[in-house]
Write a protein that holds these residues in place. Structure first.
Motif, PDB file in Angstrom:
ATOM      1  N   ASP A 214     -11.608 -20.154 -33.368  1.00  0.00           N
ATOM      2  CA  ASP A 214     -10.180 -20.901 -33.817  1.00  0.00           C
ATOM      3  C   ASP A 214      -9.575 -19.753 -35.416  1.00  0.00           C
ATOM      4  N   ILE A 215     -11.006 -19.014 -35.984  1.00  0.00           N
ATOM      5  CA  ILE A 215     -10.106 -19.435 -37.592  1.00  0.00           C
ATOM      6  C   ILE A 215     -10.578 -18.342 -38.261  1.00  0.00           C
ATOM      7  N   VAL A 216      -9.785 -17.433 -38.740  1.00  0.00           N
ATOM      8  CA  VAL A 216     -10.434 -15.559 -39.072  1.00  0.00           C
ATOM      9  C   VAL A 216     -11.347 -16.210 -39.888  1.00  0.00           C
ATOM     10  N   ARG A 217     -12.411 -14.822 -39.945  1.00  0.00           N
ATOM     11  CA  ARG A 217     -13.918 -14.837 -40.360  1.00  0.00           C
ATOM     12  C   ARG A 217     -15.176 -15.474 -40.487  1.00  0.00           C
ATOM     13  N   ALA A 218     -15.297 -16.525 -39.870  1.00  0.00           N
ATOM     14  CA  ALA A 218     -16.033 -17.223 -39.272  1.00  0.00           C
ATOM     15  C   ALA A 218     -16.183 -17.359 -37.772  1.00  0.00           C
ATOM     16  N   PRO A 219     -17.242 -17.300 -37.182  1.00  0.00           N
ATOM     17  CA  PRO A 219     -17.194 -17.767 -35.511  1.00  0.00           C
ATOM     18  C   PRO A 219     -16.786 -19.547 -35.647  1.00  0.00           C
ATOM     19  N   LEU A 220     -16.001 -19.939 -35.872  1.00  0.00           N
ATOM     20  CA  LEU A 220     -16.512 -21.580 -35.478  1.00  0.00           C
ATOM     21  C   LEU A 220     -15.068 -22.139 -34.998  1.00  0.00           C
ATOM     22  N   VAL A 221     -15.616 -23.148 -34.279  1.00  0.00           N
ATOM     23  CA  VAL A 221     -14.813 -23.702 -33.253  1.00  0.00           C
ATOM     24  C   VAL A 221     -14.674 -25.576 -34.662  1.00  0.00           C
ATOM     25  N   LEU A 222     -12.503 -25.608 -34.589  1.00  0.00           N
ATOM     26  CA  LEU A 222     -12.144 -27.000 -35.236  1.00  0.00           C
ATOM     27  C   LEU A 222     -12.412 -27.709 -34.337  1.00  0.00           C
ATOM     28  N   ALA A 223     -13.128 -28.625 -34.674  1.00  0.00           N
ATOM     29  CA  ALA A 223     -13.545 -29.420 -33.392  1.00  0.00           C
ATOM     30  C   ALA A 223     -13.565 -30.923 -34.485  1.00  0.00           C
ATOM     31  N   ASN A 354     -17.846   1.048 -36.895  1.00  0.00           N
ATOM     32  CA  ASN A 354     -18.697   1.642 -35.624  1.00  0.00           C
ATOM     33  C   ASN A 354     -19.383   1.300 -35.094  1.00  0.00           C
ATOM     34  N   THR A 355     -20.203  -0.439 -35.856  1.00  0.00           N
ATOM     35  CA  THR A 355     -21.390  -0.211 -35.115  1.00  0.00           C
ATOM     36  C   THR A 355     -21.427  -0.556 -34.067  1.00  0.00           C
ATOM     37  N   ASN A 356     -20.223  -1.088 -33.656  1.00  0.00           N
ATOM     38  CA  ASN A 356     -20.189  -2.099 -32.026  1.00  0.00           C
ATOM     39  C   ASN A 356     -20.796  -2.919 -32.444  1.00  0.00           C
ATOM     40  N   ALA A 357     -20.501  -3.865 -32.812  1.00  0.00           N
ATOM     41  CA  ALA A 357     -21.245  -5.024 -33.375  1.00  0.00           C
ATOM     42  C   ALA A 357     -20.387  -5.989 -34.240  1.00  0.00           C
ATOM     43  N   LEU A 358     -19.900  -5.631 -34.023  1.00  0.00           N
ATOM     44  CA  LEU A 358     -19.001  -6.581 -35.590  1.00  0.00           C
ATOM     45  C   LEU A 358     -17.953  -7.186 -35.101  1.00  0.00           C
ATOM     46  N   THR A 359     -18.057  -8.172 -35.017  1.00  0.00           N
ATOM     47  CA  THR A 359     -17.044  -9.053 -34.384  1.00  0.00           C
ATOM     48  C   THR A 359     -16.110  -9.351 -35.121  1.00  0.00           C
ATOM     49  N   ASP A 360     -16.330  -9.550 -37.049  1.00  0.00           N
ATOM     50  CA  ASP A 360     -14.935 -10.120 -37.832  1.00  0.00           C
ATOM     51  C   ASP A 360     -15.267  -9.291 -39.343  1.00  0.00           C
ATOM     52  N   ILE A 361     -15.215  -8.966 -40.070  1.00  0.00           N
ATOM     53  CA  ILE A 361     -15.386  -9.547 -41.397  1.00  0.00           C
ATOM     54  C   ILE A 361     -15.620 -10.547 -41.669  1.00  0.00           C
ATOM     55  N   SER A 362     -16.927 -10.616 -42.484  1.00  0.00           N
ATOM     56  CA  SER A 362     -17.491 -12.006 -43.648  1.00  0.00           C
ATOM     57  C   SER A 362     -16.218 -13.342 -44.285  1.00  0.00           C
ATOM     58  N   PHE A 363     -15.535 -11.619 -44.573  1.00  0.00           N
ATOM     59  CA  PHE A 363     -14.277 -12.165 -46.056  1.00  0.00           C
ATOM     60  C   PHE A 363     -13.806 -11.014 -45.848  1.00  0.00           C
ATOM     61  N   ASP A 364     -11.871 -11.450 -46.716  1.00  0.00           N
ATOM     62  CA  ASP A 364     -11.394 -10.547 -46.995  1.00  0.00           C
ATOM     63  C   ASP A 364     -12.163  -9.433 -48.852  1.00  0.00           C
ATOM     64  N   THR A 365     -12.699  -8.187 -47.850  1.00  0.00           N
ATOM     65  CA  THR A 365     -13.497  -7.168 -48.690  1.00  0.00           C
ATOM     66  C   THR A 365     -12.502  -7.649 -50.381  1.00  0.00           C
ATOM     67  N   ILE A 366     -13.004  -7.372 -51.167  1.00  0.00           N
ATOM     68  CA  ILE A 366     -12.420  -7.843 -52.369  1.00  0.00           C
ATOM     69  C   ILE A 366     -13.209  -6.145 -53.110  1.00  0.00           C
ATOM     70  N   CYS A 367     -11.981  -5.353 -53.874  1.00  0.00           N
ATOM     71  CA  CYS A 367     -12.677  -3.691 -53.564  1.00  0.00           C
ATOM     72  C   CYS A 367     -11.634  -3.872 -55.355  1.00  0.00           C
ATOM     73  N   GLY A 368     -12.198  -3.567 -56.393  1.00  0.00           N
ATOM     74  CA  GLY A 368     -11.319  -3.843 -57.510  1.00  0.00           C
ATOM     75  C   GLY A 368     -11.326  -2.242 -58.155  1.00  0.00           C
ATOM     76  N   ALA A 369     -10.353  -1.759 -58.330  1.00  0.00           N
ATOM     77  CA  ALA A 369     -10.598  -0.460 -59.018  1.00  0.00           C
ATOM     78  C   ALA A 369     -10.735  -0.832 -60.646  1.00  0.00           C
ATOM     79  N   GLY A 370     -10.845   0.228 -61.238  1.00  0.00           N
ATOM     80  CA  GLY A 370     -11.349  -0.579 -62.863  1.00  0.00           C
ATOM     81  C   GLY A 370     -11.477  -1.256 -63.452  1.00  0.00           C
ATOM     82  N   PRO A 371      -9.793  -2.009 -63.948  1.00  0.00           N
ATOM     83  CA  PRO A 371      -9.635  -3.130 -64.340  1.00  0.00           C
ATOM     84  C   PRO A 371      -9.521  -4.381 -63.489  1.00  0.00           C
TER      85      PRO A 371
END
Lengths: 594, 594
Positions: A214-223, A354-371
Motif C-alpha cells: 500500500d505504501i512505499v519503503r515498507a511492505p505494509l497493509v493499511l488496515a 542487482n541482487t535480484n531480491a530487492l523488493t524496495d529500498i527500506s527508506f530514501d537513501t541519505i547521501c550527504g557530501a561535505g556540508p
C-alpha cells in the motif's frame, strides 16, 4: 528506480488552497482545523491519498502539522525541518512554527477567543494526542471531530491504495498466525478483555503473516483488525487487495471485511475492549462502549524476533553486504569530479537491485557530501543535489527491503585526503560504536541505561550527536520499529531477539558529517567464562568494511583494535566469495588489519 | 568511641510485649497495627525513643516493619536482613516476611475478614505510603489512625531527644539563611503556595543554617517547620534544645515554637500549602485545609553545594585522608594473627579521633574480613566478630562527620597473599570506578544514564553488584542525601555541586567482598579543548591509596593506568606533609606508579 529526486513541493498553490479550506471551515461553523502529516495508522510513510499536509502547504517532511485559523496558519515542524519548511511553503500564507518551542495549545489560546471551536479529523489523531491537547486547553477552546474538509476540496485527491496482500511464507515468519493468535488471545483473557483493536499495519502484518504494497519503503497493509479473545480476527481493508491464495492463507478464523464494516463491528463489542491510546485514532475509541487502554499486544512479540526471522535477517544482511561492497568499491575507484549525490544514490540502488531480491529500498537513501553530511535527515533532490566534495567526507545511510529481512546501514567514506579533525572525530564515533557492540549487560536494562556507552568517547572530547543511538528494526517490515530504542527516551527493556541499530555520529555544521551504523541483535543470556551471572549482548548483523583511511589506530584501545580487525576479517570471509574480481581487490585492502 | 558492638537484640522479650500489644489493640477495637522502623522524619537513624520496632521484635535493621494481628505477626525485611532477622526475633512469636516478595496488602487480605480495621500511627507513615497501601487494599480493609499503642505499653521508653542546636557558621554554610529563605519564598509564590511544610531534619538544618545532636551519625535536629511565602519560618521542636546564641542566630524572621504549637499552626493555614507526599507524615496532611503535593523546596538547592560547602568538604576530605592513611599504614604492618574486625574498627575510629575535629562517625563502619566482606551491609558486633582471614581480603567502608564536611570512603585491602581471582575482580571494580571518575557528559543526564559506565567492565566478565553505584552525600549532614543517585533508580539530573559516591563492588559469597569508594563532586559545564559542547564531569574528593597489591596493571587501558598513577601522585602530594614518619614510608610505596 525506487527513489525519486524531483522537488515535490508546490508552495505556489498554497495560498489558493488555504482560502478554499477557510471557506469550508466557515461553512462548518468552526474557527480552525488541524492538518497533521499522519494517516490513521501513524506510520512513517503515508499513501498519496493521505498527503494532505503536503497538498495544502507544500511541506513534505515526515513529521509536522498545520493549524489553519481564519487569519493565520501555522506549520509546526521539528528542528530537522526548520530550513526545509521555509523553502517549501508560501511564507506570505503560512507561518513556520517550532514543534518544540511553540506549544500548540498556547498558540491557539493566544489567537482565539474563549469558546472557539477547532475541528479535527478523528481518524488522524491518536487518543493520547487529543487527550493531551484537550487537557492543555483547560476547557477554554473546544475540539470538534469533523469530516475532513480537505478531502472535500481536494479535487484530484488520489484514491486510497489497493496494493495486493500476499501471505508471508512460514519459512521466514517462523511461527504460524494461528499460534500467534492463540498466544495473544490468552493475554486478552488474562487482562479481562473480549477483544483488542489493532490499528498499526505492522502489527496486523506480523499477526496474520501477511505483507502488502500500500505504501512505499515498507511492505505494509493499511488496515484495521479486531483480535478476539477466542483467537479469531476480523480484518478490515479494501477487499480488492485480496486474492484467493490470501483467503486460503488466512483460513476460517480470520475474516476479511470491507472498511465500511469496521464501525458496526466496533459498535457491536459489548464488554471491555483493549485499545492502545498512544497509537489508536480517537475515532476508534469513540466507537467502543468499554474502551480500556492496553498496549497493542503484538508490539513486544513482534520486536522479539524468532529464530526463523533472525535467520532470514542474517541472510538478507549478507546479501546486502555484497551490494554495499560492490558499491563502495565502485565509489573508491570512480572519478569523483562531477559525480553528484544523486549519481551515488542511483548507483547504490542499482547495486542493490542487482541482487535480484530487492523488493524496495527500506527508506530514501541519505547521501550527504561535505556540508550536506552534517544535516542529519538530509534527502537529496534535484534542487539540493551537490557534487562530491574533494578532501572531505561522504555520508551514505541506506537500506533494502528483502523478503527475508530489512537492512539499514551507514558508512562514511573519505573522498580524497581526509584531514586530522575528520580522522579524530571518525575514530571517536567508531570507538563508541565498538564499545556498544562489545557491551554485555544483565537482563532487564533499557536503552536509556546503555546509550552513554556509545557517546562517552565523544563526550570526553566535547562532542555529541542530537539523535538516538539506535532504533528497532523489523523483519521485512518497517525499518523503524518500536518499542525499544537505544536513546534517552528508551525505557523498554532490551530483550533477546530485538534487532536494533547502533549508529553514533558526529556532525560539524557547514563542513561534514560522520555516522557509522551497524544493525545488531540482542543475544540470549549467557554466562561469560569464569563469571557468575548471565549477560545479554549484541550479535552484529551488518558486514561491510569501515573506511580505514578515517581511522587513527593509536586512538583505539587494544580491545577496540581487536574488535575492528576481527570484524574486518569476518567481513572478508563472508563477502569475498560473492563479489566481482575488481571488488575483491578493494575488499582485501579494505579489510586489512589496522 | 562512637561505634558500639554489643548485640542489641532482645528476642526473649518479644512474646510478652506482643501479648501486651494485642491486648491494647483489642481494647481499641482494631484487628491489627503497623509498627514501622521509621520515625516522623523518615531518617536513616532514629532516636532511642523511636526504636519501637526493635523494642517489640528485637530486630534492629535500618529498614523494615512489623504487622501485628491477633493470631500472627509478620516482620517484613529486605534481602539485606534475611539472615539477621532470624537471629534477632523470637520465631515462635514473629514470622519473617520478605519486603519484596510478600506484598503487605496481600498478606493482610489473606489473613483478615473484609471490613477489618488496621491501626497505624499517622506520624510514622508518609502520605504516599498510606495512599499506596489504601489503594492496594481496594476498600476491603480500613486503615485507622490511632495514638501509638506501643508508647502506651512501653514503660521505660526513653524520652524524645533534646540535643542542643547550634548555629552553623556562615564560613561553612556559604549562604545566609535569610538569603535561602527569600529565594525559596519566591518558589512558593511562583507555585501559588502560601507555605510549605518541612518535615525532613536535613532540609530544616540546611535552610536555617543550624545543626543538632538529636540522633547519632548525623548532626540533625528532629523538628518540623513551616516556611511561609514571605520568607518567615516557624520552627517546631523542644525549646530545651535552644540557647540564647541560637535565638540570636535565628533572628526575628524565624520563630521557635514548642512541638504542641505545630498542630494549631497547620490548622491555621488557609490557602494552598505545599507538602512533599513522599516524605511528609499523613498526620501533617490531615491537619491542612488545602494540601498540595509539592516537592520539599530545600532538597535540590541543598544537594547543589555552594563554593563554601565544597571548600569545607575538600578540607574535611584531606583531613580524613590523613587519618585513613595512618590507619592503612598501621594495618599494613600490624600482626594480623588474632586481629579482629572490632580491633580494626576501633583502631580506625581512634585515628579519626586523633584529628581532633571528628564530631561523630558518619555511619557505623562496615568492616568485613573474608566472607563477611561479601555481606554488603555487614555491621560487626560481639557475636559476629571475626579474625582477619589470611590470604584474603578485608573490606572497610567508613566515614567521618567534621564541622566542615562529611566523608565516606571504602578501601579493600589484601591480607597476606591475594590470589588471581581476587586481583582480577578487584581490577575490574577499579576499572569501573576509574571509568566513572573520568566520564564527561552533557548537562541534563541523570544517574541511571551513567550507572552502566561503572559496571561495564564487570558485566563483560559476567559479574555485577546488587547495589547502586553512588548516593548523594550532605555537607556536614547525612551521609546519604537525596535526591540524586547513580543507580537504576536515579532519575534526577546530576547538577554541578552535587556530591556523590562512586562505589562499584563485587561480592563472592562465602569468600570475600570488594568495594572501592571515592566521593566525587559534579563540576560545572566546561568545553574540552577542541570540542564544541560544554560537558560536566567529576572532581574527586577522596585522597587515599588504592591497594596496589590487588591491581593487575596489564588489565588496565593506558588511560586508566594514567588516571591511577596521577591519582596516587596527587594523594602523595596532599597527604605526605601531614603523616607520621612510619606512615610516610608506607605512603611512598602505596603511591608508587603501577
Amino acid at each position: 528506480m525506487f527513489q525519486t529526486f524531483t522537488t515535490p513541493s508546490t508552495p505556489e498553490t498554497g495560498a489558493a488552497r488555504l482560502a478554499q479550506l477557510r471557506t469550508a471551515l466557515s461553512q462548518r461553523g468552526i474557527e480552525g482545523f488541524l492538518v497533521p502529516r499522519s494517516d490513521a495508522h501513524q506510520g512513517e510513510n503515508v499513501a498519496p491519498h493521505d498527503e494532505r499536509l503536503a497538498w495544502l502547504t507544500g511541506f513534505t517532511g515526515s513529521a509536522g502539522f498545520c493549524v489553519v485559523l481564519q487569519d493565520s496558519a501555522g506549520v509546526f515542524v521539528d528542528g530537522r525541518y526548520t530550513l526545509q519548511v521555509r523553502k517549501q511553503i508560501d511564507l506570505s500564507a503560512f507561518t513556520p512554527q517550532s514543534l518544540v518551542n511553540d506549544k500548540l495549545s498556547e498558540w491557539l489560546l493566544a489567537r482565539l477567543p474563549e469558546g472557539a471551536r477547532i475541528g479535527y479529523d478523528p481518524m488522524l489523531h491518536t487518543v493520547a494526542e487529543l487527550e493531551a491537547l484537550e487537557s492543555a486547553l483547560e476547557g477554554k477552546l473546544s475540539l470538534c471531530p469533523t469530516e475532513n474538509p480537505i478531502d472535500a476540496i481536494w479535487r484530484d485527491q488520489p484514491a486510497p491504495p489497493t496494493g495486493k496482500i500476499t501471505p508471508y511464507p512460514i519459512e521466514f515468519a517462523g511461527v504460524s498466525s494461528a499460534e500467534k493468535r492463540v498466544q495473544l488471545a490468552t493475554t486478552l483473557r488474562d487482562n479481562d478483555l473480549c477483544a483488542s483493536v489493532l490499528t498499526l499495519p505492522d502489527s496486523i502484518c506480523w499477526l496474520l503473516n501477511i505483507r502488502g504494497s500500500d505504501i512505499v519503503r515498507a511492505p505494509l497493509v493499511l488496515a484495521f483488525a479486531i483480535l478476539h479473545d477466542d483467537a479469531r480476527v476480523d480484518l478490515f481493508t479494501d477487499p480488492r487487495k485480496a486474492s484467493p491464495e490470501l483467503l486460503d492463507h488466512l483460513g476460517d478464523q480470520v475474516t476479511l471485511h470491507p472498511n465500511e464494516a469496521f464501525q458496526p463491528a466496533l459498535n457491536a463489542l459489548k464488554s471491555r475492549v483493549g485499545i492502545d491510546k498512544k497509537t489508536a485514532p480517537i475515532w476508534v475509541c469513540n466507537q467502543i462502549q468499554h474502551p480500556v487502554n492496553h498496549p497493542d499486544p503484538c508490539v513486544l512479540p513482534k520486536a522479539r524476533k524468532n529464530p526463523a526471522e533472525l535467520a532470514g535477517t542474517r541472510t538478507a544482511h549478507r546479501r546486502d553486504a555484497v551490494a554495499m561492497c560492490e558499491f563502495l568499491a565502485w565509489l573508491a575507484q570512480a572519478d569523483h569530479s562531477g559525480l553528484t549525490e544523486i549519481d551515488v544514490v542511483t548507483r547504490l540502488e542499482s547495486f542493490r537491485r542487482n541482487t535480484n531480491a530487492l523488493t524496495d529500498i527500506s527508506f530514501d537513501t541519505i547521501c550527504g557530501a561535505g556540508p550536506n553530511g552534517a544535516i542529519v535527515h538530509y534527502r537529496v533532490d534535484d534542487s539540493s543535489n551537490a557534487e562530491l566534495v574533494q578532501d572531505s567526507l561522504l555520508l551514505v545511510d541506506s537500506g533494502g527491503q528483502y523478503l527475508d529481512g530489512t537492512t539499514d546501514i551507514t558508512r562514511t567514506v573519505a573522498i580524497g585526503q581526509p584531514d586530522h579533525d575528520m580522522i579524530r572525530a571518525f575514530t571517536l564515533v567508531l570507538q563508541g560504536m565498538i564499545n556498544l557492540s562489545m557491551l554485555r549487560w544483565p537482563r532487564g536494562l533499557s536503552g536509556q541505561e546503555i546509550d552513554a556507552m556509545a557517546r562517552a568517547p565523544l563526550w570526553a572530547a566535547g562532542f555529541d550527536y542530537d539523535h538516538g543511538t539506535g532504533h528497532g528494526v523489523g523483519a521485512y517490515l518497517g525499518v523503524h520499529e518500536g518499542p525499544a530504542s537505544i536513546s534517552r527516551r528508551g525505557t523498554v527493556a532490551l530483550d533477546p531477539g530485538m534487532i536494533l541499530s547502533n549508529e553514533p555520529g558526529y556532525y560539524r555544521e557547514n563542513a561534514w558529517g560522520i555516522r557509522i551504523e551497524n544493525l545488531v541483535v540482542v543475544t540470549p543470556p549467557e554466562t561469560p567464562e569464569g563469571g557468575d551471572r548471565a549477560m545479554l549482548g549484541f550479535e552484529t548483523l551488518t558486514w561491510v568494511p569501515i573506511d580505514r583511511a578515517l581511522i587513527d589506530p593509536t586512538q583505539l584501545t587494544p580491545v577496540q583494535q581487536d574488535w575492528l580487525n576481527s570484524y574486518h576479517r569476518a567481513v572478508f570471509e563472508m563477502v569475498s566469495p560473492h563479489v566481482s574480481p575488481a571488488t575483491l581487490d578493494w575488499l582485501q585492502r579494505a579489510c586489512a588489519p589496522v
